[in-house]
Design an enzyme around this catalytic site. Sequence first.
Site, short mmCIF file in Angstrom:
data_model
loop_
_atom_site.label_atom_id
_atom_site.label_comp_id
_atom_site.label_asym_id
_atom_site.label_seq_id
_atom_site.Cartn_x
_atom_site.Cartn_y
_atom_site.Cartn_z
N PRO A 1 -51.03 -12.99 -38.60
CA PRO A 1 -50.27 -12.48 -39.76
C PRO A 1 -50.24 -13.53 -40.86
O PRO A 1 -50.13 -14.72 -40.58
CB PRO A 1 -48.88 -12.22 -39.18
CG PRO A 1 -48.81 -12.96 -37.89
CD PRO A 1 -50.20 -13.16 -37.42
N HIS A 2 -50.38 -13.08 -42.10
CA HIS A 2 -50.42 -14.03 -43.20
C HIS A 2 -49.97 -13.40 -44.50
O HIS A 2 -49.93 -12.18 -44.64
CB HIS A 2 -51.84 -14.61 -43.36
CG HIS A 2 -52.89 -13.55 -43.57
ND1 HIS A 2 -53.44 -12.84 -42.53
CD2 HIS A 2 -53.46 -13.08 -44.70
CE1 HIS A 2 -54.33 -11.99 -43.01
NE2 HIS A 2 -54.35 -12.11 -44.33
N GLY A 3 -49.61 -14.28 -45.43
CA GLY A 3 -49.17 -13.84 -46.74
C GLY A 3 -48.88 -15.01 -47.65
O GLY A 3 -49.03 -16.17 -47.25
#
Length: 149
Positions: free
Chosen positions: A66-68
């Site tokens: 997960p990334h952002g």
Amino acid sequence: MNITDNLAKDLVIHELQASDKSEVLKELVSTLKDAGLEVDVENALKVLNDREKLGTTGIGDGIAIPHGKLECLEEIVVVVGRSSEGVDFESLDMQPCKIFFMVLAPEQGAGAHLKVLAQISRQLKDEAFRQAFIDTGDKQELLKLLGLN
């Protein structure tokens, strides 16, 4: 660039307590706050969930990344988590995820963000590394595997 460049010992969770996707994201983000980083947990969760709506970050082989991007960050942070039981992360191969690398980057850090994601992906292509990650008996063993001992 090394996988450990953006990783700290207190951002490694040997055994996640979460049992579903939203709980995993919350546990990973909360680790930043617990480590003393100034992070708006709700905003970080919104960013991660918005990214998940575009397509799962469960890439297969038991891995989720997960990334952002967050405005409040000055540098990239990585949180690592392991789930021996596995969590349904809506992965591309429909298998539960056991290895989690959450990457949060500053808004203006696109190039570095992509390099970190690529480095993590390269490391996780190694089946022996993945198996060793899953098989670690405690946090010290996981830290050693990650090069943080």
